[in-house]
Design an enzyme around this catalytic site. Sequence first.
Site, PDB file in Angstrom:
ATOM      1  NE  ARG A 180     -18.420  -2.318  17.739  1.00  0.00           N
ATOM      2  CZ  ARG A 180     -17.812  -3.327  18.382  1.00  0.00           C
ATOM      3  NH1 ARG A 180     -16.603  -3.160  18.857  1.00  0.00           N
ATOM      4  NH2 ARG A 180     -18.426  -4.485  18.535  1.00  0.00           N
ATOM      5  CB  THR A 195     -12.524  -2.913  10.175  1.00  0.00           C
ATOM      6  OG1 THR A 195     -12.413  -2.787  11.594  1.00  0.00           O
ATOM      7  CG2 THR A 195     -12.470  -1.550   9.525  1.00  0.00           C
ATOM      8  CB  THR A 221      -1.537  -0.937  14.749  1.00  0.00           C
ATOM      9  OG1 THR A 221      -2.512  -0.262  13.952  1.00  0.00           O
ATOM     10  CG2 THR A 221      -2.112  -1.296  16.099  1.00  0.00           C
ATOM     11  CG  HIS A 233      -4.223  -9.052   8.042  1.00  0.00           C
ATOM     12  ND1 HIS A 233      -3.021  -8.438   7.774  1.00  0.00           N
ATOM     13  CD2 HIS A 233      -5.119  -8.049   8.292  1.00  0.00           C
ATOM     14  CE1 HIS A 233      -3.187  -7.120   7.841  1.00  0.00           C
ATOM     15  NE2 HIS A 233      -4.455  -6.867   8.156  1.00  0.00           N
ATOM     16  CB  SER A 272      -9.513  -3.402   3.727  1.00  0.00           C
ATOM     17  OG  SER A 272      -9.273  -3.629   5.097  1.00  0.00           O
ATOM     18  CD  GLU A 322      -2.804  -0.983   2.511  1.00  0.00           C
ATOM     19  OE1 GLU A 322      -3.231   0.119   2.869  1.00  0.00           O
ATOM     20  OE2 GLU A 322      -3.050  -2.046   3.109  1.00  0.00           O
ATOM     21  CB  CYS A 377      -3.614  -5.891   4.621  1.00  0.00           C
ATOM     22  SG  CYS A 377      -3.591  -4.274   5.405  1.00  0.00           S
TER      23      CYS A 377
END
Lengths: 395, 358, 133
Positions: B211, B213, B164, B246, B308, B91, B123
Site C-alpha cells: 500500500r 506504492t 498486471t 501511468h 517508482s 526495466e 516505469c
Amino acid sequence: MTNSNFPPSDIYIIGVGMTPAGEHWEKSLRELALEAIIQARQEAGEITPGALYVANMLAPVLSRQSHLGALLADFAGMRGIEAVTLEAAGASGGMALRHAVMAIASGLVQSVLVVGVEKFSERVSAEIEAALSTSGDADFEAIHGVTQTALAAMLMRRYQFEYAVPEGAFAGFSVNAHANGAGNPRAMFQRPIKPETYQRAAMLSEPLNMFDAAPLADGAAALMLASGDAIPADSSYPKIRIAGSSAAVDAVALHDRRDPLYFSAVQDSTAEALSQAGLNRDQISLFELHDRYTIYSALALEAAGFAERGQGWKLGQDGNITRKGSLPITTFGGSKARGDTGGANGVYQAAEAVLQLQGRAGEAQVENARFAMIQALGGTGATAVTHILSGSETP
Amino acid sequence: MMETPQINRMLKPDRGVGIVGYGAYIPRFRLPASEVSRVWRGGSGGVPIEEKAVAGLDEDVITMSVEAARNALARSGIHPGHIRAVWIGSESHPYSVKPSSTIVAEAIGATPHTLAADWEFACKAGTEAFQAAVGFVGSRMADYALAIGMDTAQGRPGDALEYTAGAGGAAFILGPEKQSLVAVEGSYSFATDTPDFWRRADEKYPEHGERFTGEPAYFRHITSAAQTLMESLDAKPSDYQFAVFHQPNTKFPQRVARDLGFSGEQIQAGLLVPRIGNVYAGSALVGLTAILDIANPGDRILLVSYGSGAGSDAMSLRVTEHLTSRREAAPSTESYIARRTEIDYATYARYRGKLTLQ
Amino acid sequence: MEVSSHWRVRQQRYALVGEVCPSCEVKIFPPRDVCPECGDEAKTHFQFSGRGEVYSYTTLFDAPQGHEAQLPYTLALVKLEEGPLVTAQLTDVNGTKLEVGMPVEMVTRKLRSDGDRGMLVYGYKFRPRLQAA
C-alpha cells in the site's frame, strides 16, 4: 566442363568392402574404417595402394577427429603412403572415388584405396542435426534453425503445390527401398513395409513423414582402384571398369538456386558421365541414386533425365524402379533401408554396384546388370557426383 | 536547509519541439487475469484487469523497440540517418551490460552518427528519455531524436504484480515543432527518493511496498507533476481533450484523474491497462499512441508518467494539422490490441522463462 | 562463443539489407558482391521492403542444438517482392492456417541465444502481413 579424352587409360575397381550399416556402439570411427579397408584389400590381392582417400563428412564435429588420412593410413598399416580426406557433405564418398579416378588417370598414382566412413552415433540427435546443418549456408540457412529434413520437407511441399501430386505420391520410393533392403544382409532395416505403413507414418516435418526420410547409420565402405597396367595379368577378380566420372555443383543454399525444384548439378554431372561412357539412359541397368529423402529420389530422376519434370514420383508408383523394373534404383535398400551413412554413402553405392555387375548381389541381384550409374549428392543437391561402372565383359 | 529557490518550474526549450513520428508495439499473446487467479487463488476474489499482453519466445525489449521505432519512422517520413539519438527506457533490457539501443539503432538504419543509450527509472524511464530528447532537439544540438519506452514487465509468480505485468510500449521521434504531428507545449519533472518498488541487481523479480506504492508514491508524484505543469501553463483539466497517466492497474489512473479534475471520458482512449496490462516504462506512452490514433488537430493532451523510486514526468501536448495525414502510415495501437491470441498459465510460464529447464 | 561472425552480417540480419547490381539492376539477397545474373561487381547496398510471399514452409519439432528454445517453429522459403528467395522462420503463426503464396512481411526477432552467457542473436523472420492502421 567436359572432360575430353576420358578415360585416358582403363581404371578399375578391383576390390570392395562394406561393414553393416547401423548403430555400431562398440566400434569407433577407425575400427569401422579398418574393417572395410581389410575386406577391400583382401579382394584386391597383392596390390598395395599408392594413396588413401578418405570420404567423411562430420568426424571433426561428431568425433572431434580430423586428419583422417594419416590416422586411417596408420591404423591400416600403410604408413608412408599419401592420404587425405575428401569432404563434400553427403557427396564425400562420390567425390573421393572421383579423386581416386583422377589421381590414377593423371598417372601419378597407380592404385588408390578409397574408404568412406561416418560415425553418427557418437552424439545425440540435436548435436547431429547441428552438425548436419553445417552442409548448408551457415550465415543464411543454419542460423535460422534449418535442418536437412526441413529443407526436404519444404521442397516436397512446393513439389506437391506445383505439380498437384496425389497424397502418398512418394510412397513408392520408400516401399521399394525397404523391399530391397530385405535382400541386403548389411542393411539397417531388413523388413519390407506395406504401403499402409507409409500412409500411417508419423510426420517428421509436414508433409514429410518418417518413411520419407532415411535413418542415419554408422558405416564404412572401401574400394580398391587401380590402373589396368597395375593389375597382375593372372588376376581372376572380375574387375569393374570406371566408364564415366563427373562432378558438378549448384548453389549451396536452396534459396540461391534458380529453381529449387530442379537439381541442376544432377543434370550436369549425369549428362557428362553418360557422354563419357557413350551410353544412353536406357542402357543403364541400375541407378544407385541419393535417396536420403523420397523427394530427392523424384527430383534426381527428373534432373538425371529419367522422368519429365513433375513426373519423377510416378516411377516410384508404377514398379519401374524395382529390381525387376526398367530402372532399378537403390537395389540394396539405398539410404532409406540400408541406412544413410553420410560421407560413406557414395562408397557404399560403388561397392553395391560392383556386386551387382559381378553377379555377387545375392538376393538383391538385378539380372543382366551391365552398366550401373551411381550418384552421390551433398546437402540439398548442391554437389552431385555421378559415376558409371561397367562389368568386365563389356566394351 | 535552504529554501527551494523560486524558479520557473516548467521545462521548455528555446526552439519549439514536437513529435514528428510515433509508433506502438504490443505483442499478440494475452494472459487473462483469471488464469493467474485460477493457479494462485483457486479462482476466488477479484482481478485488477481483464488480461495482459505477453511477449512471444522470440520477442524482447529489443525486438519490440525495433518494430515500434519502424512504425515511428514510417509516420515521420524522415530518413533514419537523420536520427541523432536512440534512447530506450526499460526495466527489461535483455543485457545487463550492452545497450539495447545500439541494436535498435542498427536495425532501423540510424547508425553510426548517433547517440545511443539505455535508460533506467522504473516505469518512467521512457518518458525520461522523451524529456531528454525534447531538450536535445530543443537546444538545436540535433534535429531528431528517438525516445522509446518498452517493457516485458516482470512479476513474481503468485505476486499481485503477476496479474498486471504486461508487455508493450511505444517509440517517439522528436523533431522541430514546425514538422511535428504533435507539439510539446511544455513539460515538468518531479522526483523524490521514495522507495515504493525496486529490483536489486541480479534479481529476477521486483519487490514492492504494497500500500506504500499508493499515496506517498504514485498519487503524490503524479498529482504534483500534473498540477505544477498546468499552473505553469495556466491550463485547467477542461482545456484537455485527453489525459493519460501511468497505469499500473485500472483503479490508480482512474482515481488520480478524478483527484485532478479529469473526467472518465478524457482518460478513456488512453486507458489500455485493462486489455494489455501494466507495460511499465511503456505504460503512459502506449496510452498516448492510442490517443494519437484518434485525436484531432488542436486537441490538447496531458501525459503524466510515474516511475517508482520515484518521479513523474508531465507533458502538455497539442495536436497539429499534420497528424491526421500521417497516422495511417503504420498500424494503429488498437490493431495491435486486436491481434490477440489467448494463452493459458502454462504457456505463459514457458514464454516468460518461468520454467526451469536445467 | 561466436561474436564476429554475427556482428559482420548485422545489417543483413536485422534489416534485410542486400545489394543491387549497378549493371542489370537485379536485387541480391543474401549479398554476394557479384551479380548472379550478369557477373558484374555488385556492392551497392539495397534495403529490401521486407514484403514477400511464402514459397514453401514446414514446421519443425526437432531442432539443431542451440535452436531448441523456440520449438516448435516454422521455417519458410520466402519469395521477396524484389525477387530473391530467402530462408527464414515464420513467426506469430501459431493457430494461423498457412499456405503457399500467403503474403508475409519481415520483422526483426530473436533467432537464438548463444547459451546463457553468450550473445543474443537477432535477425529477420516473417509474419503474416499486418494491415497498416
